[in-house]
Design a protein around this motif. Structure first.
Motif: not given
Length: 89
Positions: A18-19, A25-26, A21-22
């Motif tokens: 999740y880290f 995306k940023e 992926r975030n």
């Protein structure tokens, strides 16, 4: 350009995917992250070379509960047409 990386250590069950992926995306990076059966995490990301180098630097430590002990990575001159960055299961 494509980045292929495998992270070893305490990287599963600590929010690593999740880290990653975030941050992807940023930064506008496309590709995927997934757990591998041997306890490592695989990241395949596409973008321009400088963005991928910045992305790798941003994720190399992982989230607070992770402990990255080894990173194997390589850059390749190919792209696979990813439209987003996702977590594969």
């Amino acid at each position: 350009m494509r980045l292929y990386a495998v992270f070893a250590g305490t990287v599963q069950g600590v929010g690593f995917r999740y880290f990653v992926r975030n941050i992807a995306k940023e930064m506008g990076v496309k590709g995927y992250v997934r757990n591998l059966p041997d306890g490592t995490v695989e990241v395949v990301a596409e973008g321009d070379e400088q963005t991928l180098r910045d992305f790798l630097k941003a994720i190399e430590q992982g989230p607070p509960l992770a402990e990255v002990t080894d990173i194997r990575y390589q850059f390749e001159d190919k792209e696979g047409g990813f439209t987003d960055f996702e977590i594969l299961y």
